[in-house]
Design an enzyme around this catalytic site. Structure first.
Site, short mmCIF file in Angstrom:
data_model
loop_
_atom_site.label_atom_id
_atom_site.label_comp_id
_atom_site.label_asym_id
_atom_site.label_seq_id
_atom_site.Cartn_x
_atom_site.Cartn_y
_atom_site.Cartn_z
N ARG A 50 -25.84 -29.98 -17.45
CA ARG A 50 -24.68 -30.10 -16.40
C ARG A 50 -23.47 -30.01 -17.23
O ARG A 50 -22.40 -29.44 -16.75
CB ARG A 50 -25.05 -31.41 -15.63
CG ARG A 50 -23.74 -31.63 -14.90
CD ARG A 50 -24.03 -32.61 -13.88
NE ARG A 50 -24.84 -33.80 -14.27
CZ ARG A 50 -24.48 -34.89 -14.94
NH1 ARG A 50 -23.17 -34.89 -15.51
NH2 ARG A 50 -25.58 -35.72 -15.20
N TYR A 102 -9.73 -18.32 4.30
CA TYR A 102 -10.98 -18.09 4.43
C TYR A 102 -11.48 -19.34 5.28
O TYR A 102 -11.00 -20.43 4.93
CB TYR A 102 -11.77 -17.93 2.95
CG TYR A 102 -13.44 -18.20 3.45
CD1 TYR A 102 -14.05 -17.52 4.20
CD2 TYR A 102 -13.93 -19.32 2.63
CE1 TYR A 102 -15.33 -17.55 4.31
CE2 TYR A 102 -15.48 -19.30 2.71
CZ TYR A 102 -15.99 -18.67 3.58
OH TYR A 102 -17.27 -18.98 3.95
N ASP A 174 -6.46 -18.47 -5.03
CA ASP A 174 -7.84 -17.93 -4.54
C ASP A 174 -7.90 -16.24 -4.87
O ASP A 174 -7.05 -15.88 -4.09
CB ASP A 174 -8.50 -18.23 -3.44
CG ASP A 174 -9.65 -17.78 -3.10
OD1 ASP A 174 -10.16 -16.66 -3.69
OD2 ASP A 174 -10.30 -18.38 -2.17
N LYS A 199 -18.53 -12.60 -4.92
CA LYS A 199 -17.98 -11.43 -4.25
C LYS A 199 -18.06 -10.35 -5.38
O LYS A 199 -18.79 -10.18 -5.94
CB LYS A 199 -16.63 -11.73 -3.65
CG LYS A 199 -16.90 -12.95 -2.66
CD LYS A 199 -17.57 -12.56 -1.54
CE LYS A 199 -18.08 -13.79 -0.59
NZ LYS A 199 -17.59 -15.23 -0.79
N1 PLP Z 1 -12.56 -17.83 -1.05
C1 PLP Z 1 -12.78 -16.60 -0.36
C2 PLP Z 1 -11.44 -15.90 -0.03
C3 PLP Z 1 -13.74 -16.33 0.10
O1 PLP Z 1 -13.95 -15.12 1.12
C4 PLP Z 1 -15.01 -17.06 0.21
C5 PLP Z 1 -16.34 -16.73 0.76
O2 PLP Z 1 -16.37 -15.94 1.69
C6 PLP Z 1 -15.01 -18.12 -0.62
C7 PLP Z 1 -13.66 -18.60 -1.11
C8 PLP Z 1 -16.28 -19.38 -0.65
O3 PLP Z 1 -16.96 -18.65 -1.76
P1 PLP Z 1 -18.72 -19.16 -1.73
O4 PLP Z 1 -19.25 -18.72 -0.54
O5 PLP Z 1 -19.14 -18.65 -2.91
O6 PLP Z 1 -18.84 -20.62 -1.79
#
Ligand code: PLP
Length: 400
Positions: A50, A102, A174, A199
């Site tokens: 961890r 998101y 992000d 992604k």
């Molecule tokens: N940030 C963005 C811009 C996203 O599009 C997503 C998911 O689609 C996330 C964060 C969250 O990521 P995760 O699905 O890996 O938890």
């Protein structure tokens, strides 16, 4: 490894020939949960997975190098990465977030704010007046998501960083939509970069993961402390696969964005398309900022089709694009954000953010550009008008 090397080289060579146990060329997968001590007084480099794991460490170091960060933490998901950064604020502090972020981010921030973990303001960060007014409230943390999901709005990272500097706020970007291959927010002064590695970074749609990369070592150490404390660190096998995906990030994205531009240009010229959201188009409101802060326009775009197009029927008729959430993989995907990725946001908040029920989001993969373009046009030609569709549905219902 030398920061003078090109990023493609860093991605391809991270952890290669680093194994001093058996001289494995490819970094081995260490699944062990714990590590033995040679002596009760000598703590080994890794003691418990961890807190630290050699496979995860290769990925953390590679991502930190690619983002220009001092320290990285790999987490179990993108949401875990975002949540980790929220440990930097206290009750009473104000968090600023984009109004069209998101859906899962919107839900997380809203839920934590309702619990009193911090105060929250959603703001259109592409509106200079709204941004200035929001920073006058002296936030402690400003979250940026650029280009935003799903409307591809482009926020001026340097402008947000300047305001944040004046009030002493931490900036968190992000960078999921572009990855370090096309945008490096730390170069524009951001303190922290967050990824859903699910992604583009992994790119193979077989891992859910995340990462937090900090500009300063001390901030990175603080985030790593919280990650261990709360147990949100990523699993070794996920890290192994994500590092494998990272090897090809640069050529993948290059090819994917070339294809996206080809499709977007064909669609933009069609009368059945009302609006195209793609920062690569010169008439996109964020185009100039994108040119300044991005190394490319990416492979995500959204479309609002003309009123007469039945978008659900259009989606049903696509053969190469797959209807699914997520993005950034080798396979092309399509979704209706209002019903899928952004369903967690209330209809009112979606309306404020400009996410209509008819908006369709595309993630372009590695298939041939001609096949993808033909797929959309064939679906568009056959989806016909809403009126014709009603006739088709009736025919189907009666088996004609
Ligand atoms: N940030 C963005 C811009 C996203 O599009 C997503 C998911 O689609 C996330 C964060 C969250 O990521 P995760 O699905 O890996 O938890």
């Amino acid at each position: 490894m030398s920061s003078l090397l090109h990023p493609e080289t860093l991605a391809a060579s991270a952890g290669v020939a680093a194994d001093d146990g058996f001289n494995a060329v490819s970094p081995p997968l260490h699944l062990s949960a714990n590590y033995f001590w040679l002596d009760p007084t000598e703590k080994p480099q890794y003691d418990y997975a961890r807190s630290g794991n050699p496979t995860r460490a290769h990925l953390e170091e590679a991502l930190a190098a690619l983002e220009g960060a001092e320290k990285g933490v790999v987490t179990a998901s993108g949401m875990a990465a975002l949540d980790l950064t929220l440990n930097l604020v206290n009750p009473g502090d104000l968090v600023l977030a984009p109004h069209d972020c998101y859906g899962g981010t919107h839900r997380l921030l809203s839920a934590r704010a309702r619990r009193g973990h911090f105060n929250l303001a959603f703001v259109n960060q592409t509106d200079p007046a709204a941004l200035a007014a929001a920073f006058a409230r002296k936030p402690k943390l400003a979250l940026i998501e650029t280009p935003s999901n799903p409307l591809l709005r482009v926020t001026d990272i340097a402008a947000v960083v300047k305001y944040a500097g004046e009030v002493g706020a931490v900036t968190v970007a992000d960078n999921t939509f572009l990855s370090p291959a096309l945008q490096r927010p730390i170069d524009f002064g951001c303190d922290v970069v967050v990824h859903s590695t699910t992604k583009f970074i992994n790119g193979h749609s077989d891992v859910v993961g995340g990462a937090v990369l900090a500009k300063d070592k001390a901030l990175g150490e603080a985030l790593a402390w919280w990650a261990n404390c709360t147990g949100v660190t990523g699993a070794p096998f996920d890290s192994f696969l994500t590092l494998r995906g990272l090897r090809t990030l640069y050529p993948r994205l290059q090819r994917q964005q070339e294809t996206a531009l080809e499709i977007v240009e064909a669609l933009a010229a069609d009368g059945r398309v009302a609006r195209v959201f793609y920062p690569g188009l010169q008439n996109h409101p964020g185009h100039e900022i994108a040119v300044r802060q991005q190394a490319g326009f990416g492979s995500m775009f959204s479309i609002e089709f003309a009123q007469e197009i039945d978008v659900l029927e259009l989606l049903r008729r696509l053969r190469v694009f797959t209807i699914a959430e997520s993005l950034g993989g080798f396979e092309s995907l399509v979704c209706v954000p209002a019903a899928m990725t952004h369903a967690a946001i209330t209809p009112e908040a979606r309306a404020i953010a400009g996410i209509s029920d008819r908006l369709v989001r595309f993630s372009v993969g590695l298939e041939h550009a001609g096949d993808l373009t033909a797929d959309i046009f064939e679906a568009l030609n056959n989806a016909g008008s809403v009126g014709e569709q009603t006739v088709t549905r009736v025919r189907q219902a009666v088996g004609a």
